[in-house]
Design a protein around this motif. Structure first.
Motif, mmCIF file in Angstrom:
data_model
loop_
_atom_site.group_PDB
_atom_site.id
_atom_site.type_symbol
_atom_site.label_atom_id
_atom_site.label_comp_id
_atom_site.label_asym_id
_atom_site.label_seq_id
_atom_site.Cartn_x
_atom_site.Cartn_y
_atom_site.Cartn_z
ATOM 1 N N PHE A 1 17.949 5.307 -10.336
ATOM 2 C CA PHE A 1 19.160 5.068 -9.559
ATOM 3 C C PHE A 1 19.103 3.708 -8.863
ATOM 4 N N ALA A 2 20.207 2.990 -8.944
ATOM 5 C CA ALA A 2 20.371 1.677 -8.317
ATOM 6 C C ALA A 2 19.413 0.629 -8.874
ATOM 7 N N GLY A 3 18.787 0.944 -10.011
ATOM 8 C CA GLY A 3 17.806 -0.001 -10.561
ATOM 9 C C GLY A 3 16.587 -0.159 -9.686
ATOM 10 N N PHE A 4 16.307 0.867 -8.854
ATOM 11 C CA PHE A 4 15.286 0.676 -7.825
ATOM 12 C C PHE A 4 14.357 1.861 -7.600
ATOM 13 N N VAL A 5 14.872 3.088 -7.550
ATOM 14 C CA VAL A 5 14.082 4.190 -6.977
ATOM 15 C C VAL A 5 12.821 4.519 -7.763
ATOM 16 N N TYR A 6 12.789 4.219 -9.072
ATOM 17 C CA TYR A 6 11.580 4.460 -9.867
ATOM 18 C C TYR A 6 10.996 3.162 -10.409
ATOM 19 N N ALA A 7 11.458 2.046 -9.910
ATOM 20 C CA ALA A 7 10.977 0.762 -10.413
ATOM 21 C C ALA A 7 9.496 0.583 -10.114
ATOM 22 N N ARG A 8 8.782 -0.009 -11.054
ATOM 23 C CA ARG A 8 7.372 -0.330 -10.837
ATOM 24 C C ARG A 8 7.308 -1.533 -9.902
ATOM 25 N N ARG A 9 6.773 -1.308 -8.724
ATOM 26 C CA ARG A 9 6.687 -2.368 -7.712
ATOM 27 C C ARG A 9 5.269 -2.402 -7.166
ATOM 28 N N THR A 10 4.581 -3.510 -7.383
ATOM 29 C CA THR A 10 3.196 -3.625 -6.926
ATOM 30 C C THR A 10 3.092 -4.279 -5.552
ATOM 31 N N LYS A 11 4.225 -4.734 -5.030
ATOM 32 C CA LYS A 11 4.235 -5.416 -3.734
ATOM 33 C C LYS A 11 4.985 -4.574 -2.712
ATOM 34 N N PRO A 12 4.634 -4.707 -1.435
ATOM 35 C CA PRO A 12 5.290 -3.877 -0.422
ATOM 36 C C PRO A 12 6.770 -4.230 -0.250
ATOM 37 N N TRP A 13 7.597 -3.197 -0.137
ATOM 38 C CA TRP A 13 9.019 -3.345 0.145
ATOM 39 C C TRP A 13 9.333 -2.675 1.479
ATOM 40 N N ILE A 14 10.130 -3.352 2.281
ATOM 41 C CA ILE A 14 10.523 -2.853 3.590
ATOM 42 C C ILE A 14 12.044 -2.717 3.607
ATOM 43 N N ALA A 15 12.545 -1.539 3.935
ATOM 44 C CA ALA A 15 13.984 -1.346 4.083
ATOM 45 C C ALA A 15 14.382 -1.689 5.513
ATOM 46 N N ARG B 1 0.493 -12.789 4.986
ATOM 47 C CA ARG B 1 -0.649 -13.603 5.418
ATOM 48 C C ARG B 1 -1.983 -13.023 4.951
ATOM 49 N N ASN B 2 -1.972 -11.800 4.490
ATOM 50 C CA ASN B 2 -3.203 -11.152 4.043
ATOM 51 C C ASN B 2 -3.497 -11.493 2.582
ATOM 52 N N ALA B 3 -4.697 -11.137 2.131
ATOM 53 C CA ALA B 3 -5.102 -11.429 0.752
ATOM 54 C C ALA B 3 -4.206 -10.657 -0.216
ATOM 55 N N PRO B 4 -3.505 -11.341 -1.105
ATOM 56 C CA PRO B 4 -2.542 -10.653 -1.972
ATOM 57 C C PRO B 4 -3.132 -9.522 -2.799
ATOM 58 N N LEU B 5 -4.290 -9.761 -3.420
ATOM 59 C CA LEU B 5 -4.896 -8.708 -4.241
ATOM 60 C C LEU B 5 -5.288 -7.515 -3.379
ATOM 61 N N SER B 6 -5.845 -7.767 -2.208
ATOM 62 C CA SER B 6 -6.235 -6.678 -1.315
ATOM 63 C C SER B 6 -5.024 -5.848 -0.916
ATOM 64 N N VAL B 7 -3.911 -6.516 -0.651
ATOM 65 C CA VAL B 7 -2.685 -5.793 -0.282
ATOM 66 C C VAL B 7 -2.203 -4.947 -1.445
ATOM 67 N N ARG B 8 -2.134 -5.538 -2.633
ATOM 68 C CA ARG B 8 -1.625 -4.790 -3.793
ATOM 69 C C ARG B 8 -2.492 -3.589 -4.118
ATOM 70 N N GLU B 9 -3.802 -3.768 -4.104
ATOM 71 C CA GLU B 9 -4.695 -2.661 -4.447
ATOM 72 C C GLU B 9 -4.720 -1.596 -3.343
ATOM 73 N N SER B 10 -4.653 -2.028 -2.090
ATOM 74 C CA SER B 10 -4.577 -1.066 -0.989
ATOM 75 C C SER B 10 -3.283 -0.252 -1.083
ATOM 76 N N LEU B 11 -2.207 -0.936 -1.420
ATOM 77 C CA LEU B 11 -0.920 -0.257 -1.570
ATOM 78 C C LEU B 11 -0.962 0.728 -2.724
ATOM 79 N N ARG C 1 -0.336 4.653 -2.060
ATOM 80 C CA ARG C 1 0.769 5.322 -2.742
ATOM 81 C C ARG C 1 0.282 6.476 -3.592
ATOM 82 N N ALA C 2 -0.817 6.269 -4.309
ATOM 83 C CA ALA C 2 -1.335 7.319 -5.182
ATOM 84 C C ALA C 2 -1.713 8.558 -4.385
#
Length: 263
Positions: free
Chosen positions: A92-106, A205-215, A219-220
């Motif tokens: 829905f909306a091209g968004f709710v199940y989209a694969r997103r590896t970066k944090p999104w804030i509404a 400002r944080n390490a990009p890989l650390s953020v993505r893997e922590s996220l 999430r999992a």
């Protein structure tokens, strides 16, 4: 993949804020940012662009006008285009199940109802203004919160509160949503986007890989039942879509009358 259009007339706007943050804005204020087919296509394009751009480390999803998002445009539903509001790979909306590896804030100002709440729940964090509200009113229109809302809401709210939301269709105010843990930051009206951007900049400002893997790990842990929930959701959505109540709910809304349920 075409880049999102960035003119004031576009229904979804894309903007870079600083070096590492993207701001995506729903731009249908005259219809409370309801999702039509064009919005779904454009929002999906924004997600893909952000995923492909390694310099972008966090994204904010906002909207223009007095509402965050009223969910599906019921005129599209009444015209028989309900299924087209979901993109094949991203939902829905091209968004709710989209694969997103970066944090999104509404960044939620005003009501986020139906699919609007489902879009907010699909984000990783929510900043809400005092006049925001969250609700899943689909049952009032012969629909169902079938874009993840009916099960994702139980990840962030106590079970009895989540059940009340989905079976009554009644919304909860921003302050109560904040107190119950659905909202990360409750802010004064007009400060939603600026607060969300500051949060995104802190992340960036944080390490990009650390953020993505922590996220990914966080999430999992929260979504281990996602596959099973989506399978059951597909079953119940199919039942609802086969009902004549679907068209009746949309027609009654457009005609401003009480629906007459038959199922």
């Amino acid at each position: 993949m075409a880049d999102p259009v960035e003119t004031p007339e576009a229904e979804v706007l894309f903007e870079r804020v600083g070096d590492h943050v993207a701001l995506v804005t729903l731009n249908r204020p005259n219809v409370h940012n309801a999702v039509n087919v064009a919005v779904a296509e454009a929002l999906e394009a924004c997600v893909l662009q952000i995923e492909a751009d390694r310099s972008i480390r966090a994204a904010v999803l906002a909207s223009r006008g007095r509402s965050f998002c009223a969910g599906a445009d019921l005129r599209e539903v009444a015209a028989g285009r309900a299924l087209q509001l979901a993109r094949p790979e991203t939902g829905f909306a091209g968004f709710v199940y989209a694969r997103r590896t970066k944090p999104w804030i509404a960044a939620v100002q005003g009501p986020a109802y139906g699919g609007g709440t489902e879009i907010a729940l699909a984000c990783d964090m929510i900043v809400a203004g005092e006049k925001a509200g969250f609700g899943l009113p689909e049952v009032k229109r012969g629909l169902i919160a079938g874009a993840g809302g009916a099960y994702r809401v139980t990840n962030v709210l106590p079970r009895p509160v989540a059940i009340e939301m989905v079976v009554t269709g009644e919304p909860i105010a921003a302050r109560r949503a904040y107190e119950l843990g659905l909202v990360n930051h409750l802010v004064d009206e007009g400060e939603e986007v600026s607060t969300a951007l500051r949060l995104a900049e802190t992340i960036a400002r944080n390490a990009p890989l650390s953020v993505r893997e922590s996220l990914r790990l966080t999430r999992a842990a929260a979504d281990r039942g996602e596959a099973e929930n989506r399978k059951l959701q597909d079953e119940v959505v199919a039942n609802v879509l086969a009902s004549p109540d679907l068209a009746e709910g949309a027609k009654a809304f457009i005609e401003r009358r009480a629906p007459v349920w038959t199922s």
